[in-house]
Write an enzyme that holds these catalytic residues in place. Structure first.
Site, PDB file in Angstrom:
ATOM      1  N   HIS A 146       0.893  -1.062   0.068  1.00  0.00           N
ATOM      2  CA  HIS A 146       0.104  -0.048  -0.018  1.00  0.00           C
ATOM      3  C   HIS A 146       0.817   1.119  -0.046  1.00  0.00           C
ATOM      4  O   HIS A 146       1.785   1.363   0.552  1.00  0.00           O
ATOM      5  CB  HIS A 146      -0.919  -0.026   1.286  1.00  0.00           C
ATOM      6  CG  HIS A 146      -2.130   0.718   1.212  1.00  0.00           C
ATOM      7  ND1 HIS A 146      -1.998   2.329   1.284  1.00  0.00           N
ATOM      8  CD2 HIS A 146      -3.434   0.546   0.578  1.00  0.00           C
ATOM      9  CE1 HIS A 146      -3.235   2.619   0.952  1.00  0.00           C
ATOM     10  NE2 HIS A 146      -4.133   1.937   0.495  1.00  0.00           N
ATOM     11  N   ASP A 158      -7.845  -5.556  -0.383  1.00  0.00           N
ATOM     12  CA  ASP A 158      -8.309  -6.263  -1.594  1.00  0.00           C
ATOM     13  C   ASP A 158      -8.089  -7.804  -1.215  1.00  0.00           C
ATOM     14  O   ASP A 158      -8.616  -8.688  -1.887  1.00  0.00           O
ATOM     15  CB  ASP A 158      -7.656  -5.997  -2.891  1.00  0.00           C
ATOM     16  CG  ASP A 158      -8.208  -4.619  -3.321  1.00  0.00           C
ATOM     17  OD1 ASP A 158      -9.353  -4.551  -3.431  1.00  0.00           O
ATOM     18  OD2 ASP A 158      -7.266  -3.890  -3.656  1.00  0.00           O
TER      19      ASP A 158
HETATM   20  N1  CMC Z   1       3.913  -7.726  -4.325  1.00  0.00           N
HETATM   21  C1  CMC Z   1       5.384  -7.755  -4.368  1.00  0.00           C
HETATM   22  N2  CMC Z   1       5.884  -6.617  -4.006  1.00  0.00           N
HETATM   23  C2  CMC Z   1       5.330  -5.713  -3.650  1.00  0.00           C
HETATM   24  C3  CMC Z   1       4.148  -5.545  -3.485  1.00  0.00           C
HETATM   25  C4  CMC Z   1       3.417  -6.613  -3.833  1.00  0.00           C
HETATM   26  N3  CMC Z   1       2.155  -6.650  -3.948  1.00  0.00           N
HETATM   27  N4  CMC Z   1       3.814  -4.285  -3.553  1.00  0.00           N
HETATM   28  C5  CMC Z   1       4.797  -3.570  -2.954  1.00  0.00           C
HETATM   29  N5  CMC Z   1       5.860  -4.348  -3.130  1.00  0.00           N
HETATM   30  C6  CMC Z   1       7.191  -4.072  -2.943  1.00  0.00           C
HETATM   31  C7  CMC Z   1       7.791  -3.425  -4.283  1.00  0.00           C
HETATM   32  O1  CMC Z   1       8.260  -4.310  -5.501  1.00  0.00           O
HETATM   33  C8  CMC Z   1       8.788  -2.591  -3.803  1.00  0.00           C
HETATM   34  O2  CMC Z   1       9.895  -3.353  -3.530  1.00  0.00           O
HETATM   35  P1  CMC Z   1      11.308  -2.876  -3.847  1.00  0.00           P
HETATM   36  O3  CMC Z   1      11.680  -1.523  -3.355  1.00  0.00           O
HETATM   37  O4  CMC Z   1      12.418  -3.967  -3.352  1.00  0.00           O
HETATM   38  O5  CMC Z   1      11.544  -2.988  -5.317  1.00  0.00           O
HETATM   39  C9  CMC Z   1       8.273  -1.989  -2.450  1.00  0.00           C
HETATM   40  O6  CMC Z   1       7.358  -2.981  -2.129  1.00  0.00           O
HETATM   41  C10 CMC Z   1       7.437  -0.752  -2.653  1.00  0.00           C
HETATM   42  O7  CMC Z   1       6.766  -0.816  -3.688  1.00  0.00           O
HETATM   43  P2  CMC Z   1       6.323   0.334  -4.759  1.00  0.00           P
HETATM   44  O8  CMC Z   1       5.730  -0.102  -5.853  1.00  0.00           O
HETATM   45  O9  CMC Z   1       7.265   1.534  -4.639  1.00  0.00           O
HETATM   46  O10 CMC Z   1       4.868   1.015  -3.984  1.00  0.00           O
HETATM   47  P3  CMC Z   1       3.603   1.816  -4.383  1.00  0.00           P
HETATM   48  O11 CMC Z   1       3.520   2.608  -3.039  1.00  0.00           O
HETATM   49  O12 CMC Z   1       4.194   2.642  -5.661  1.00  0.00           O
HETATM   50  O13 CMC Z   1       2.636   0.718  -4.757  1.00  0.00           O
HETATM   51  C11 CMC Z   1       0.755  -0.549  -4.751  1.00  0.00           C
HETATM   52  C12 CMC Z   1       1.616   0.460  -4.272  1.00  0.00           C
HETATM   53  C13 CMC Z   1      -0.572  -0.794  -3.950  1.00  0.00           C
HETATM   54  C14 CMC Z   1       0.506  -0.338  -6.110  1.00  0.00           C
HETATM   55  C15 CMC Z   1       1.566  -2.067  -4.750  1.00  0.00           C
HETATM   56  O14 CMC Z   1       1.823  -2.314  -3.504  1.00  0.00           O
HETATM   57  C16 CMC Z   1       1.048  -2.878  -5.580  1.00  0.00           C
HETATM   58  O15 CMC Z   1       1.153  -3.103  -6.849  1.00  0.00           O
HETATM   59  N6  CMC Z   1      -0.012  -4.089  -5.036  1.00  0.00           N
HETATM   60  C17 CMC Z   1      -0.469  -5.048  -5.684  1.00  0.00           C
HETATM   61  C18 CMC Z   1      -1.863  -4.403  -6.122  1.00  0.00           C
HETATM   62  C19 CMC Z   1      -2.852  -4.205  -5.110  1.00  0.00           C
HETATM   63  O16 CMC Z   1      -3.069  -5.156  -4.227  1.00  0.00           O
HETATM   64  N7  CMC Z   1      -3.553  -2.964  -5.212  1.00  0.00           N
HETATM   65  C20 CMC Z   1      -4.574  -2.636  -4.161  1.00  0.00           C
HETATM   66  C21 CMC Z   1      -4.038  -1.538  -3.420  1.00  0.00           C
HETATM   67  S1  CMC Z   1      -5.064  -1.257  -1.722  1.00  0.00           S
HETATM   68  C22 CMC Z   1      -6.721  -1.075  -2.201  1.00  0.00           C
HETATM   69  C23 CMC Z   1      -6.996   0.018  -3.483  1.00  0.00           C
HETATM   70  O17 CMC Z   1      -6.396   0.905  -3.888  1.00  0.00           O
HETATM   71  O18 CMC Z   1      -7.725  -0.737  -4.225  1.00  0.00           O
END
Ligand code: CMC
Length: 378
Positions: A264, A315
């Site tokens: 998140h 989710d």
């Molecule tokens: N699976 C694997 N690694 C992850 C995940 C995941 N779901 N989420 C974050 N990470 C890792 C990412 O690889 C990164 O690691 P590193 O620094 O080693 O590369 C670190 O955590 C930070 O990730 P980020 O992409 O910079 O974080 P962000 O704030 O840009 O992204 C997010 C947030 C929600 C898009 C992301 O966590 C994600 O893609 N999650 C999966 C999709 C998901 O479940 N979305 C629902 C979000 S909550 C409810 C909603 O909005 O609907």
């Protein structure tokens, strides 16, 4: 051509405070979520979705008579206009329900009785109408694509139970009705999440509420946002048995794939909504005599934390919660919209009440000034 850097670019607007708001507070470190000052835990345990809608729109919990008046307004708007039913019948049956919803909400903007009015009162009426109409659209389309007739709502049923009734054609069991109501409460608002932000951006141009909500629906659809709940269920079905979970998740991580339902932008601990959905999913699994989907989810959770310190978001357990209720997977993200319409519209109303055009800058990193070359010389 020289240009001074404008300011530090914050990719994805991370950490940027883009509005003041009295609607929703998130403590990402402690994992707390408040709507208008009320803890989500209290609301999930003690309130109904209709009370939460009132709270988000008016800033206060309703009295008995205020709640009754809101229920009557919702009831009065649940039956869909004939134009929308005709439109739903025209769409291909295999169309994605989220695309149908986006298009139908846009169409409602054409025929809304107050389409051309942008007063606070008219917009509040539109918020209530849209909250009543969105579940009716989703239920009607699902029935039409299955070759069945849409079912009119039942006045005596609450909002959550009415959706399940319009979808399935029979009243749902009490556990499912309450679980769905709680899921709606938990998804109702979440500060400046991507879809709410896009709704506010549209409203900030003084465009109309239906346009702002249409923008929000388009934004919610993506797999990084509301689309994640459907992706979670696809993953659970692919894993299929608890024994296969370890190898599957380790394989995903080895391929550097994102695990849907985890991570998140704001929370640095467990999403406070996950706790309730974990319990609901388990209760529904026990009622169904099929705990498998809950068990697989629990295992994915253990592995994601062990391997990457990842916490579940809203989710993760909403997927199996809806699946246990017998809801088709491609309705999971539209269901998010059934709830979030309350938060979107509260934010759009707040934006209109104290508006300034939202128009950020970009840092130009393209080529510097180039000589124009006529077409015949290129
Ligand atoms: N699976 C694997 N690694 C992850 C995940 C995941 N779901 N989420 C974050 N990470 C890792 C990412 O690889 C990164 O690691 P590193 O620094 O080693 O590369 C670190 O955590 C930070 O990730 P980020 O992409 O910079 O974080 P962000 O704030 O840009 O992204 C997010 C947030 C929600 C898009 C992301 O966590 C994600 O893609 N999650 C999966 C999709 C998901 O479940 N979305 C629902 C979000 S909550 C409810 C909603 O909005 O609907």
């Amino acid at each position: 051509m020289t240009q001074e850097p404008r300011s530090q670019v914050l990719a994805g607007l991370e950490g940027v405070v883009a509005a003041t708001s009295t609607i929703c507070f998130i403590d990402g470190k402690e994992g707390r979520l408040l709507y208008r000052g009320y803890d989500i835990a209290d609301l999930a345990e003690k309130a109904t979705f209709e009370e939460v809608c009132y709270l988000l729109w008016y800033g206060e919990l309703p009295t008995g008579s205020q709640l009754q008046a809101l229920r009557e307004q919702l009831n009065a708007s649940r039956a869909l206009p004939e134009e929308i039913l005709t439109l739903l019948r025209l769409f291909p049956k295999e169309a994605a329900p989220m695309d149908i919803l986006r298009t139908a909400v846009s169409a409602l903007g054409v025929i809304d009785p107050q389409a051309s009015e942008n007063s606070a009162e008219a917009n509040l009426n539109k918020a209530i109408r849209l909250t009543a109409q969105i579940p009716a659209i989703i239920a009607a389309f699902d029935r039409i694509r299955r070759g069945e007739e849409p079912i009119p709502p039942k006045e005596e049923l609450a909002h959550a139970a009415n959706f399940l009734y319009m979808l399935k054609g029979k009243e749902s069991d009490p556990l499912s009705a309450r679980a769905f109501d709680v899921a709606l409460i938990l998804h109702a608002d979440h500060e400046l999440n991507a879809s709410t932000f896009s709704g506010r951006v549209t409203a900030s141009t003084l465009s109309d509420m239906h346009s702002a909500v249409t923008s929000a629906i388009g934004t919610l659809k993506g797999p990084l946002h509301g689309g994640a709940n459907e992706q979670v269920m696809k993953m659970l079905l692919e894993i299929a048995t608890p024994e296969r979970t370890e190898a599957y998740v380790m394989g995903m991580l080895a391929q550097k794939r994102r695990i849907p339902g985890f991570g998140h932008r704001v929370y640095r601990t467990e999403d406070p909504r996950a706790k309730f959905l974990r319990r609901l999913s388990r209760d529904l699994g026990e009622q169904a005599g099929e705990l498998k989907w809950w068990e697989i989810t629990r295992k994915v959770e253990e592995i994601a934390f062990r391997e990457k310190g990842l916490y579940p978001n809203v989710d993760l357990y909403s997927a199996s919660t809806y699946f246990y209720m017998g809801i088709p997977m491609d309705l999971f993200t539209p269901i998010f919209a059934i709830s979030r319409i309350s938060g979107w519209t509260a934010h759009i109303l707040e934006q209109y009440a104290d508006n300034r055009l939202i128009r950020p800058l970009s840092e130009y990193v393209g080529p510097t000034r180039r000589e124009f070359i006529p077409l015949e010389q290129r």
